[in-house]
Each structure stands twice: as C-alpha cells, then as structure tokens.
Design an enzyme around this catalytic site. Structure first.
Site, PDB file in Angstrom:
ATOM      1  N   SER A 154       6.564   0.003  10.035  1.00 17.42           N
ATOM      2  CA  SER A 154       5.195   0.042   9.535  1.00 17.42           C
ATOM      3  C   SER A 154       4.943   1.429   8.961  1.00 17.42           C
ATOM      4  O   SER A 154       5.443   2.429   9.497  1.00 17.42           O
ATOM      5  CB  SER A 154       4.217  -0.218  10.683  1.00 17.42           C
ATOM      6  OG  SER A 154       2.916   0.213  10.323  1.00 17.42           O
ATOM      7  N   GLU A 188      11.970  -0.079   4.822  1.00 20.97           N
ATOM      8  CA  GLU A 188      12.902  -1.218   4.668  1.00 20.97           C
ATOM      9  C   GLU A 188      12.186  -2.570   4.730  1.00 20.97           C
ATOM     10  O   GLU A 188      12.682  -3.559   4.195  1.00 20.97           O
ATOM     11  CB  GLU A 188      13.997  -1.166   5.745  1.00 20.97           C
ATOM     12  CG  GLU A 188      15.053  -0.103   5.493  1.00 20.97           C
ATOM     13  CD  GLU A 188      15.934  -0.385   4.270  1.00 20.97           C
ATOM     14  OE1 GLU A 188      16.225  -1.559   3.983  1.00 20.97           O
ATOM     15  OE2 GLU A 188      16.319   0.592   3.593  1.00 20.97           O
ATOM     16  N   GLY A 189      11.045  -2.631   5.419  1.00 19.71           N
ATOM     17  CA  GLY A 189      10.276  -3.883   5.454  1.00 19.71           C
ATOM     18  C   GLY A 189       9.829  -4.256   4.046  1.00 19.71           C
ATOM     19  O   GLY A 189      10.030  -5.393   3.590  1.00 19.71           O
ATOM     20  N   HIS A 190       9.241  -3.287   3.334  1.00 16.79           N
ATOM     21  CA  HIS A 190       8.831  -3.535   1.945  1.00 16.79           C
ATOM     22  C   HIS A 190      10.055  -3.882   1.084  1.00 16.79           C
ATOM     23  O   HIS A 190      10.000  -4.781   0.251  1.00 16.79           O
ATOM     24  CB  HIS A 190       8.179  -2.287   1.344  1.00 16.79           C
ATOM     25  CG  HIS A 190       6.917  -1.849   2.029  1.00 16.79           C
ATOM     26  ND1 HIS A 190       6.832  -0.692   2.766  1.00 16.79           N
ATOM     27  CD2 HIS A 190       5.677  -2.404   2.081  1.00 16.79           C
ATOM     28  CE1 HIS A 190       5.610  -0.549   3.226  1.00 16.79           C
ATOM     29  NE2 HIS A 190       4.883  -1.576   2.843  1.00 16.79           N
ATOM     30  N   GLN A 196       6.008 -11.257   7.656  1.00 17.44           N
ATOM     31  CA  GLN A 196       5.505 -11.906   8.881  1.00 17.44           C
ATOM     32  C   GLN A 196       4.862 -10.891   9.822  1.00 17.44           C
ATOM     33  O   GLN A 196       4.038 -11.232  10.656  1.00 17.44           O
ATOM     34  CB  GLN A 196       6.635 -12.642   9.615  1.00 17.44           C
ATOM     35  CG  GLN A 196       6.073 -13.506  10.752  1.00 17.44           C
ATOM     36  CD  GLN A 196       7.102 -14.000  11.719  1.00 17.44           C
ATOM     37  OE1 GLN A 196       8.149 -14.498  11.290  1.00 17.44           O
ATOM     38  NE2 GLN A 196       6.836 -13.873  13.015  1.00 17.44           N
ATOM     39  N   LYS A 197       5.220  -9.618   9.655  1.00 12.95           N
ATOM     40  CA  LYS A 197       4.633  -8.589  10.516  1.00 12.95           C
ATOM     41  C   LYS A 197       3.117  -8.666  10.486  1.00 12.95           C
ATOM     42  O   LYS A 197       2.462  -8.509  11.504  1.00 12.95           O
ATOM     43  CB  LYS A 197       5.104  -7.210  10.059  1.00 12.95           C
ATOM     44  CG  LYS A 197       4.944  -6.177  11.113  1.00 12.95           C
ATOM     45  CD  LYS A 197       4.590  -4.845  10.563  1.00 12.95           C
ATOM     46  CE  LYS A 197       3.262  -4.415  11.053  1.00 12.95           C
ATOM     47  NZ  LYS A 197       2.573  -3.586  10.087  1.00 12.95           N
ATOM     48  N   LEU A 200       6.648   3.318   1.384  1.00 17.05           N
ATOM     49  CA  LEU A 200       7.588   2.192   1.445  1.00 17.05           C
ATOM     50  C   LEU A 200       8.705   2.415   2.456  1.00 17.05           C
ATOM     51  O   LEU A 200       9.210   3.524   2.626  1.00 17.05           O
ATOM     52  CB  LEU A 200       8.179   1.951   0.049  1.00 17.05           C
ATOM     53  CG  LEU A 200       7.137   1.656  -1.034  1.00 17.05           C
ATOM     54  CD1 LEU A 200       7.821   1.532  -2.401  1.00 17.05           C
ATOM     55  CD2 LEU A 200       6.350   0.396  -0.723  1.00 17.05           C
ATOM     56  N   MET A 210       0.839  -1.202   0.000  1.00 19.03           N
ATOM     57  CA  MET A 210       0.000   0.000   0.000  1.00 19.03           C
ATOM     58  C   MET A 210       0.874   1.253   0.000  1.00 19.03           C
ATOM     59  O   MET A 210       0.395   2.357   0.294  1.00 19.03           O
ATOM     60  CB  MET A 210      -0.937  -0.002   1.213  1.00 19.03           C
ATOM     61  CG  MET A 210      -1.916  -1.169   1.181  1.00 19.03           C
ATOM     62  SD  MET A 210      -3.427  -0.851   2.085  1.00 19.03           S
ATOM     63  CE  MET A 210      -2.788  -0.533   3.715  1.00 19.03           C
ATOM     64  N   GLN A 231      -2.592 -11.982   8.008  1.00 12.85           N
ATOM     65  CA  GLN A 231      -2.792 -11.743   6.577  1.00 12.85           C
ATOM     66  C   GLN A 231      -2.062 -12.808   5.758  1.00 12.85           C
ATOM     67  O   GLN A 231      -2.619 -13.370   4.808  1.00 12.85           O
ATOM     68  CB  GLN A 231      -2.255 -10.354   6.220  1.00 12.85           C
ATOM     69  CG  GLN A 231      -2.148 -10.073   4.755  1.00 12.85           C
ATOM     70  CD  GLN A 231      -1.754  -8.630   4.487  1.00 12.85           C
ATOM     71  OE1 GLN A 231      -2.587  -7.744   4.593  1.00 12.85           O
ATOM     72  NE2 GLN A 231      -0.499  -8.402   4.162  1.00 12.85           N
TER      73      GLN A 231
HETATM   74  P1  AMP Z   1       1.525  -2.833   3.445  1.00 10.74           P
HETATM   75  O1  AMP Z   1       2.086  -1.804   2.524  1.00 10.74           O
HETATM   76  O2  AMP Z   1       1.442  -2.398   4.870  1.00 10.74           O
HETATM   77  O3  AMP Z   1       0.236  -3.430   2.921  1.00 10.74           O
HETATM   78  O4  AMP Z   1       2.576  -4.025   3.442  1.00 10.74           O
HETATM   79  C1  AMP Z   1       2.960  -4.657   2.244  1.00 10.74           C
HETATM   80  C2  AMP Z   1       3.749  -5.893   2.595  1.00 10.74           C
HETATM   81  O5  AMP Z   1       4.905  -5.523   3.347  1.00 10.74           O
HETATM   82  C3  AMP Z   1       2.944  -6.870   3.479  1.00 10.74           C
HETATM   83  O6  AMP Z   1       3.205  -8.186   3.051  1.00 10.74           O
HETATM   84  C4  AMP Z   1       3.508  -6.614   4.846  1.00 10.74           C
HETATM   85  O7  AMP Z   1       3.411  -7.726   5.712  1.00 10.74           O
HETATM   86  C5  AMP Z   1       4.962  -6.316   4.513  1.00 10.74           C
HETATM   87  N1  AMP Z   1       5.600  -5.582   5.617  1.00 10.74           N
HETATM   88  C6  AMP Z   1       5.134  -4.474   6.243  1.00 10.74           C
HETATM   89  N2  AMP Z   1       5.945  -4.124   7.266  1.00 10.74           N
HETATM   90  C7  AMP Z   1       6.944  -5.039   7.285  1.00 10.74           C
HETATM   91  C8  AMP Z   1       8.096  -5.230   8.106  1.00 10.74           C
HETATM   92  N3  AMP Z   1       8.384  -4.427   9.113  1.00 10.74           N
HETATM   93  N4  AMP Z   1       8.898  -6.287   7.831  1.00 10.74           N
HETATM   94  C9  AMP Z   1       8.622  -7.131   6.802  1.00 10.74           C
HETATM   95  N5  AMP Z   1       7.545  -7.011   5.988  1.00 10.74           N
HETATM   96  C10 AMP Z   1       6.721  -5.972   6.226  1.00 10.74           C
END
Ligand code: AMP
Length: 282
Positions: free
Chosen positions: A185, A35-37, A148-149, A33, A30, A153
């Site tokens: 996040s 570092e998780g993304h 995994q966060k 972006l 979404m 989902q």
């Molecule tokens: P979102 O943009 O929040 O919908 O997240 C997109 C993808 O990134 C989803 O699969 C989330 O689980 C993953 N994601 C979000 N935050 C993290 C994080 N801190 N570490 C790893 N993956 C993440």
C-alpha cells in the site's frame, strides 16, 4: 509513452484509439506506485492493445481530517516507473482540470458505500465513484483494473458500471503482498520500521480466521473473536475500525458462513490506517 495532463486531450486521444478498433486497458491510481499497481498495469498490457494509467490524488475522496496533504507524491519516480512498463498513455490531471469552476456533480453508489470503510470515512466512496465515473468518461476503456486489496471499492465500481451502463469490464486482480503477508500500500511508507514489522498482524489475523474456517468453524462471532485476538497480540494496533465476516456481494454481515464470505479488517497503527481482506470460498 505520451504524458497528457488535459482531460479533453486524453479523451480525444482515446477516441482515436477506439475508433481504430483498439482495446484500451485502464489502471486508475493515486501514484506512489508499487508492485501492487504494477501487477494491474501488466495485466492491462497483457489483455489490451493500448494501456492507459492515470495518477491523480483525488481530493474528493479524502475527509477534512484525512491525509490528503501528506499523501506521498513521488511524481518523477512514478513517471519513470510507468515508462519502464511501456505504458502508452499516462494521464496526469491536476485538481483544477478535474474539478473546474462550479463543480457540483457527484455520484453515490448507495448502500454499498455506507458499509465497512464507508462507515468510518464518510463521503469517501462518493469521491471515489465520482472520480472513477469521470475517468471512465475521459478514457472510455474496454477494461478497467482494480485491486482486491480495496475490495469494497472494487465492488462499488462494479455496481457503478452496471447501474450507469458503462460498457467496461471491471477486472479485480489479486492483492500483492510483502513476504510477511502485509498487503502493499502507498500508505505503508508512513510506517516506522517497528510499525512496519507489526503491520503484518492484519494478514495474520485473516489467515488465522481462514484456518479455523477450514477446520470447520462457521460461526461469524467466533471467527471475528479470533481475528480480534490476533490483532491485539502484538500490541501494535492503536485502533481497530472494523473486523467483519460478510457477504462478498452485498457486504452485509453474516452470522454463519455459507458458501462464500469476505473477511475484512481495517485498523490503525499509529496514525496510519491499513486495510486488508481475504475471500473464503467453500
Ligand atoms: P491507489 O493508488 O491506492 O488508489 O490504488 C490504485 C489501484 O491499485 C486500486 O485498484 C488498488 O486496489 C490497487 N492496489 C493497491 N494496492 C494493491 C495491492 N497490494 N495489490 C493489488 N492491487 C493493489
């Protein structure tokens, strides 16, 4: 990098890739972006010939009183970030192209969607499952990457892929954290400096629970109590949605930890809802 906004054109482009025998790694996001993304994007790049990223703030997964309007949308910055990662295709649909005309078809992964976050965000996972199904049909990836966060989902999407015969490997990647343990996040941007400092309490609660499990405690009630105590210590949590010790596959509460368990928390700091979890493997 190609930037495409029209679902049909992404579908045709991806079909061309797969017809040439190329594997596609897909990372749905979404945006906003971090570092998780990026960890998902890098893994997708490592494991596939072609990498496709989507950025779409999906209205169907937000409740009427949730933060759809406020959700961060730093579009130009995100496009630059994805370009830097050398992604092949960035899919940027708008709402009207994803939910056009009389849109009445939704996907529900039953039982798994009602637990944990589902109990506090009615309809959320119906929206997630619907958009992911649509994205899978548009991109036809070989592998799709989730963090995994958002553990629930990821489990729901694994089940969806299995139940609806999607020939897609669902890959769950580790949670990327700040130095103090706070899971990255997009919603962390809503936190004030003070709230941001206090927010690491979620991870501290999980680690404390994991420590007592390691020292031999297996009773879920005791483990939950310890997590509640840590969460209340700093006085920063406005409201705790849930603190659970559950089966990592069914997400059902357990009373005693057997082989594996998921420890998961959801809490609000001010108006910002944060979630985190860790897997315990004994
Ligand atoms: P979102 O943009 O929040 O919908 O997240 C997109 C993808 O990134 C989803 O699969 C989330 O689980 C993953 N994601 C979000 N935050 C993290 C994080 N801190 N570490 C790893 N993956 C993440």
């Amino acid at each position: 990098m190609e930037i495409i906004r029209i679902p049909r054109i992404v579908q045709d482009t991806c079909k061309q890739y797969t017809s040439k025998g190329r594997t596609i790694g897909f990372v749905p996001t979404m945006g906003a972006l971090h570092e998780g993304h990026l960890s998902l994007i890098r893994r997708a790049k490592d494991e596939n010939d072609i990498t496709v990223v989507s950025i779409f703030v999906n209205p169907a997964q937000f409740g009427p009183s949730e933060d759809f309007e406020e959700y961060p949308r730093p579009m130009e910055e995100d496009i630059g970030t994805v370009r830097n990662e050398d992604v092949d295709l960035l899919f940027l649909p708008d709402t009207s192209s994803m939910y056009s005309g009389l849109y009445v078809t939704y996907i529900t992964v039953e039982t798994l969607s009602d637990k944990l976050c589902g109990a506090f965000r009615p309809g959320h996972f119906r929206g997630v499952s619907t958009v992911i199904t649509k994205l899978f049909n548009i991109v036809s990836p070989t592998r799709a990457y989730f963090g995994q966060k958002d553990y629930q989902q990821a489990v729901i999407i694994k089940q969806l892929a299995l139940d609806l015969n999607f020939d897609i490997d669902i890959i769950i990647c580790p949670t990327i954290r700040e130095r103090d343990g706070l899971a990255l996040s997009s919603r962390n941007a809503f936190l004030t400096e003070e709230q941001r400092t206090a927010a690491s309490v979620l991870y501290k609660a999980l680690i404390k629970a994991s420590d007592i499990i390691e020292s031999g405690v297996s009773n879920a009630e005791q483990i939950r109590e310890v997590m509640h105590t840590v969460l209340s210590e700093e006085g920063a949590i406005t409201e705790t949605d849930y603190v659970v010790v559950c089966d990592p596959d069914t997400l059902d509460d357990v009373s005693e930890i057997g082989r594996n368990a998921l420890l998961a928390v959801a809490a609000r700091i001010g108006d910002t809802r944060l979630i985190d979890n860790i897997l315990i493997k004994l």
